[in-house]
Design an enzyme around this catalytic site. Structure first.
Site, PDB file in Angstrom:
ATOM      1  N   ASP A  88      -6.081 -30.080  17.648  1.00 36.79           N
ATOM      2  CA  ASP A  88      -5.784 -31.301  17.296  1.00 36.79           C
ATOM      3  C   ASP A  88      -6.695 -31.731  16.238  1.00 36.79           C
ATOM      4  O   ASP A  88      -6.985 -30.599  15.479  1.00 36.79           O
ATOM      5  CB  ASP A  88      -6.253 -32.322  18.374  1.00 36.79           C
TER       6      ASP A  88
ATOM      7  N   LYS B 104      -6.474 -34.230  27.420  1.00 31.16           N
ATOM      8  CA  LYS B 104      -7.160 -34.223  25.967  1.00 31.16           C
ATOM      9  C   LYS B 104      -8.386 -33.988  26.067  1.00 31.16           C
ATOM     10  O   LYS B 104      -9.184 -34.185  27.227  1.00 31.16           O
ATOM     11  CB  LYS B 104      -6.966 -35.442  25.230  1.00 31.16           C
TER      12      LYS B 104
HETATM   13  P1  NDP Z   1      -6.282 -32.070  11.182  1.00 32.17           P
HETATM   14  O1  NDP Z   1      -7.532 -31.773  11.490  1.00 32.17           O
HETATM   15  O2  NDP Z   1      -5.536 -30.830  10.560  1.00 32.17           O
HETATM   16  O3  NDP Z   1      -5.949 -33.178   9.918  1.00 32.17           O
HETATM   17  C1  NDP Z   1      -6.206 -34.416   9.992  1.00 32.17           C
HETATM   18  C2  NDP Z   1      -6.128 -35.042   8.745  1.00 32.17           C
HETATM   19  O4  NDP Z   1      -6.314 -36.379   8.961  1.00 32.17           O
HETATM   20  C3  NDP Z   1      -7.223 -34.779   7.560  1.00 32.17           C
HETATM   21  O5  NDP Z   1      -6.575 -35.011   6.211  1.00 32.17           O
HETATM   22  C4  NDP Z   1      -8.384 -35.689   7.693  1.00 32.17           C
HETATM   23  O6  NDP Z   1      -9.113 -36.038   6.848  1.00 32.17           O
HETATM   24  C5  NDP Z   1      -7.370 -36.950   8.211  1.00 32.17           C
HETATM   25  N1  NDP Z   1      -8.440 -37.950   9.041  1.00 32.17           N
HETATM   26  C6  NDP Z   1      -8.840 -37.446  10.213  1.00 32.17           C
HETATM   27  N2  NDP Z   1      -9.751 -38.429  10.528  1.00 32.17           N
HETATM   28  C7  NDP Z   1      -9.390 -39.507   9.674  1.00 32.17           C
HETATM   29  C8  NDP Z   1     -10.269 -40.840   9.681  1.00 32.17           C
HETATM   30  N3  NDP Z   1     -10.909 -41.434  10.566  1.00 32.17           N
HETATM   31  N4  NDP Z   1      -9.767 -41.591   8.562  1.00 32.17           N
HETATM   32  C9  NDP Z   1      -8.833 -40.971   7.601  1.00 32.17           C
HETATM   33  N5  NDP Z   1      -8.450 -39.931   7.643  1.00 32.17           N
HETATM   34  C10 NDP Z   1      -8.705 -39.046   8.830  1.00 32.17           C
HETATM   35  O7  NDP Z   1      -5.496 -32.761  12.269  1.00 32.17           O
HETATM   36  P2  NDP Z   1      -4.056 -32.608  12.395  1.00 32.17           P
HETATM   37  O8  NDP Z   1      -3.277 -32.924  11.329  1.00 32.17           O
HETATM   38  O9  NDP Z   1      -3.739 -31.623  13.671  1.00 32.17           O
HETATM   39  O10 NDP Z   1      -3.787 -34.135  13.523  1.00 32.17           O
HETATM   40  C11 NDP Z   1      -3.624 -35.075  12.648  1.00 32.17           C
HETATM   41  C12 NDP Z   1      -2.655 -36.324  13.605  1.00 32.17           C
HETATM   42  O11 NDP Z   1      -1.883 -35.841  14.342  1.00 32.17           O
HETATM   43  C13 NDP Z   1      -3.968 -36.708  14.686  1.00 32.17           C
HETATM   44  O12 NDP Z   1      -3.623 -38.218  15.221  1.00 32.17           O
HETATM   45  C14 NDP Z   1      -3.749 -35.652  16.043  1.00 32.17           C
HETATM   46  O13 NDP Z   1      -3.953 -36.659  17.195  1.00 32.17           O
HETATM   47  C15 NDP Z   1      -1.957 -35.819  15.821  1.00 32.17           C
HETATM   48  N6  NDP Z   1      -1.340 -34.788  16.295  1.00 32.17           N
HETATM   49  C16 NDP Z   1      -1.447 -33.501  16.092  1.00 32.17           C
HETATM   50  C17 NDP Z   1      -0.827 -32.422  16.557  1.00 32.17           C
HETATM   51  C18 NDP Z   1      -1.085 -31.053  16.354  1.00 32.17           C
HETATM   52  O14 NDP Z   1      -0.298 -30.313  16.946  1.00 32.17           O
HETATM   53  N7  NDP Z   1      -2.017 -30.658  15.630  1.00 32.17           N
HETATM   54  C19 NDP Z   1       0.376 -32.852  17.711  1.00 32.17           C
HETATM   55  C20 NDP Z   1       0.675 -34.339  17.749  1.00 32.17           C
HETATM   56  C21 NDP Z   1      -0.251 -35.210  17.241  1.00 32.17           C
HETATM   57  P3  NDP Z   1     -10.694 -35.142   6.613  1.00 32.17           P
HETATM   58  O15 NDP Z   1     -10.627 -33.948   6.272  1.00 32.17           O
HETATM   59  O16 NDP Z   1     -11.250 -36.088   5.828  1.00 32.17           O
HETATM   60  O17 NDP Z   1     -11.304 -35.603   8.052  1.00 32.17           O
HETATM   61  O1  2IT Z   2      -1.299 -34.743  20.338  1.00 39.68           O
HETATM   62  C1  2IT Z   2      -0.799 -33.624  20.653  1.00 39.68           C
HETATM   63  O2  2IT Z   2       0.086 -33.524  21.123  1.00 39.68           O
HETATM   64  C2  2IT Z   2      -1.581 -32.226  20.351  1.00 39.68           C
HETATM   65  N1  2IT Z   2      -2.535 -32.350  19.636  1.00 39.68           N
HETATM   66  C3  2IT Z   2      -0.868 -30.907  20.602  1.00 39.68           C
HETATM   67  C4  2IT Z   2      -1.432 -30.718  22.029  1.00 39.68           C
HETATM   68  C5  2IT Z   2      -0.694 -29.295  22.379  1.00 39.68           C
HETATM   69  O3  2IT Z   2      -1.252 -28.872  23.626  1.00 39.68           O
HETATM   70  O4  2IT Z   2      -0.231 -28.700  21.600  1.00 39.68           O
END
Ligand code: NDP
Ligand code: 2IT
Length: 451
Positions: free
Chosen positions: A170, A130
Site C-alpha cells: 500500500d 490492513k
Molecule cells: P505509493 O506509496 O506508491 O504512492 C502514494 C502516492 O501518493 C505518492 O505520490 C505520495 O506522495 C502520495 N501521497 C501519499 N500520502 C499523501 C498525502 N498525505 N498527501 C498527498 N499525497 C500523498 O502508494 P500507492 O500508489 O500504492 O497507493 C495510493 C493509494 O491507492 C492509497 O490510497 C492506497 O491505499 C490505494 N490503493 C493501493 C493499492 C495498491 O495495490 N498499491 C490497491 C488499492 C488502493 P509522497 O511521495 O509525497 O508521499
Molecule cells: O487497498 C488495497 O486494496 C491494497 N492496498 C491492496 C491489497 C492487497 O492485498 O493486494
C-alpha cells in the site's frame, strides 16, 4: 429514508462513535457504508437481531506492536506496528501494509473495514485486513528500510500465513519492502509460501500485479463512461499521486487514448499541457521507482510543464479525475473546482480520497462517481490471482491475468449496476458497491453462526 431506518442509523453510528472515540477516518468509512445499507437492514429485520453490521464494525482482532530499529548512524528509533484483521467470513484476511508517518489506529481500521467490502466485491475468497506503521521510508537508505522491515516482520509473522492472513503493499510499501518482509518471514518460518503478495516475478509474484490497481481502475472507469456513451479516447484526465496506482492509471488512460495532464506528490503537482507519452512515462517510472525522486523533477526535465508547489491538481480543467494518492484528498472546494473545470467522471484509485461533502456534491451534480472499494479493487483481486498461482505452483501469462482482471472489474461494475440503479435510471455506485458487498459478507456470517 423512513423514520425507523433513520433511528436505526443514528443509534448505530452513535454506538460506533462512543466505542471508537476520536477515530474520525474510521467513523467516516463506517458511516458511508451504514447510510447505504441501513434501508436494506431495516427491511430485513433478522439483520438487526443478528447485529451483523455491528459485528462487521468491530474488527475480529487488532495487533499493535513495537518496531525498534537502528538507522545508518547507529541511532535507535521506535515505531508502532499494526495489523487490523477486520473480517474473515469470506476467506483468509487479506489487505495491504502502509508505511507512512500519518498511520494511526483510525486509519488502519478504516482501511481494514473498506477492504472487507472491497474484497467481497472481487468475487474471490478473501476476508479483509490492513496493517502498517507510522514509519516513513522517505529519505531512508535501502539498508534502513530493510532493518525496519525485518523488525516489523519479526513480530508480524506470528499473526499471518497463507491460510490465515496475506498482506501486500500500500502507500510506502512496494516491491522493495515486500522483498525484505518476505525474506524475513521465510527466514523465521523456514517455509516458502504465498504469505505475501506483490512478490517479485522470480519468487512467486504474478505478472501484472504492479499494474493491476491502476489498470483495473481504468477498466472500471471505461465501463462507467460507457453508460453515458463516453470513453477515454480524446478526453483530458487529471491524476493525483505519482506512486504505484497513479503511474499505471496514467499509463493505461494514456494508452486508451486520453491526454493525462497531471501527477502529484505530497509536495505539489505537475501540469503538462501536452499530456504524458510513453517516453515521459518511462522517465516517471525511473524517477519514482528507481531514483525515488520527487515529482517536481518532471517540470525540470520537461520545460513545457509547470510545477505547482503545495497544491493539489483539482483546479486543472479536465473530463475525468482519477484520485490515486490518499484519503480525503478531494475536499468540497476541490470538488467544486473539478466540476467548474468540466469534470464529469471521478473514479477513485485511492482509498476514500473524496470527503463525504465532496461525494454529496458529485451526486447532486450527476457526476459519474465510483468509490475506491469498487474501482480500485483490481489490485487486491490480482493479489488473489497471485495466491491462486502460488497454490497451484504455476505462473499464468500476462494475457491470462489481464483477462481475469478485466472480467473481475466488469463483474464489480455489473454488481454496482444491479444494486445501485436508481429509479431515474442513473447508477449510485456507492450504494451499489456497499450493498452488493454487504449482502455477501452478511450471508456468510449468518451461515457461520455467532462469530
Ligand atoms: P505509493 O506509496 O506508491 O504512492 C502514494 C502516492 O501518493 C505518492 O505520490 C505520495 O506522495 C502520495 N501521497 C501519499 N500520502 C499523501 C498525502 N498525505 N498527501 C498527498 N499525497 C500523498 O502508494 P500507492 O500508489 O500504492 O497507493 C495510493 C493509494 O491507492 C492509497 O490510497 C492506497 O491505499 C490505494 N490503493 C493501493 C493499492 C495498491 O495495490 N498499491 C490497491 C488499492 C488502493 P509522497 O511521495 O509525497 O508521499
Ligand atoms: O487497498 C488495497 O486494496 C491494497 N492496498 C491492496 C491489497 C492487497 O492485498 O493486494
Amino acid at each position: 429514508m423512513d423514520d425507523f431506518t433513520k433511528r436505526y442509523l443514528d443509534g448505530f453510528m452513535s454506538d460506533v462513535i462512543a466505542r471508537n472515540p476520536g477515530e474520525k477516518e474510521f467513523h467516516q468509512a463506517v458511516r458511508e457504508v451504514a447510510e447505504s445499507i441501513a434501508p436494506y437492514i431495516t427491511a430485513n429485520p433478522y439483520l438487526i437481531d443478528q447485529k451483523i453490521l455491528e459485528r462487521i464494525a468491530e474488527p475480529e482482532r487488532i495487533v499493535i506492536f513495537r518496531v525498534p530499529w537502528t538507522d545508518d548512524t547507529g541511532a535507535l528509533h521506535i515505531n508502532r506496528g499494526f495489523r487490523v484483521q477486520c473480517n474473515s467470513a469470506l476467506g483468509p484476511y487479506k489487505g495491504g501494509i502502509r508505511f507512512h508517518e500519518s498511520v494511526n489506529l483510525s486509519i488502519m481500521k478504516f482501511l481494514a473495514f473498506e477492504q472487507t467490502f472491497k474484497n467481497s466485491l472481487t468475487t474471490l475468497p478473501m476476508g479483509g485486513a490492513k496493517g502498517g506503521s507510522d514509519f516513513s521510508p522517505r529519505g531512508k537508505s535501502d539498508a534502513e528500510v530493510m532493518r525496519f522491515c525485518q523488525s516489523f516482520m519479526t513480530e508480524l509473522y506470528r499473526h499471518i500465513g497463507q491460510d490465515t492472513d496475506v498482506p501486500a503493499g500500500d502507500i510506502g510499501v512496494g516491491g522493495r519492502e515486500i522483498g525484505y518482509l518476505f525474506g524475513q518471514y521465510k527466514r523465521i518460518k523456514c517455509e516458502f509460501t504465498g504469505t505475501l503478495t506483490g512478490k517479485g516475478l522470480a519468487w512467486g509474484g504474478s505478472l501484472l500485479r504492479p499494474e493491476a490497481t491502476g489498470y483495473g481502475l481504468c477498466y472500471f472507469a471505461e465501463q462507467m463512461l460507457a453508460t453515458r456513451n463516453r470513453s477515454f479516447e480524446g478526453s483530458t484526465v487529471v491524476v493525483s499521486g505519482a506512486g504505484n496506482v497513479a503511474q499505471y492509471a496514467a499509463q493505461k488512460a494514456m494508452r486508451l487514448g486520453a491526454k493525462v495532464v497531471t501527477l502529484s506528490d505530497s509536495d505539489g503537482f505537475i501540469y503538462d499541457p501536452d499530456g504524458l507519452d510513453e517516453e515521459k512515462m518511462a522517465f516517471v517510472f525511473q524517477l519514482k521507482n528507481i531514483r525515488r525522486g520527487r515529482i517536481k523533477e518532471y517540470a525540470a526535465k520537461y520545460p513545457r510543464s509547470t510545477y505547482y508547489p503545495g497544491e493539489r491538481p483539482w483546479g486543472i480543467a479536465c473530463d475525468i479525475a482519477l484520485p490515486c494518492a490518499t484519503q480525503n484528498e478531494i475536499s468540497l472546494p476541490d470538488a467544486e473546482r473539478l466540476i467548474k473545470g468540466g469534470c464529469y467522471c471521478v473514479a477513485e484509485g485511492a482509498n476514500m480520497p473524496s470527503t463525504p461533502d465532496a461525494i454529496a456534491l458529485f451526486k447532486k451534480e450527476g457526476i459519474l462517481y465510483s468509490p475506491g472499494k469498487a474501482s480500485n479493487a483490481g489490485g487486491v483481486a490480482t493479489s488473489g490471482l497471485e495466491m491462486s498461482q502460488n497454490s497451484i505452483r504455476q505462473h499464468w501469462t500476462a494475457e491470462e491475468v489481464d483477462g481475469h482482471l478485466r472480467r473481475i472489474m466488469s463483474d464489480i461494475h455489473a454488481a454496482c449496476i444491479k444494486y445501485g440503479t436508481q429509479e431515474d435510471g442513473t447508477v449510485d455506485y456507492v450504494k451499489g458497491a456497499n450493498l452488493a458487498a454487504f449482502i455477501k459478507v452478511a450471508g456468510a456470517m449468518m451461515d457461520q453462526g455467532v462469530v
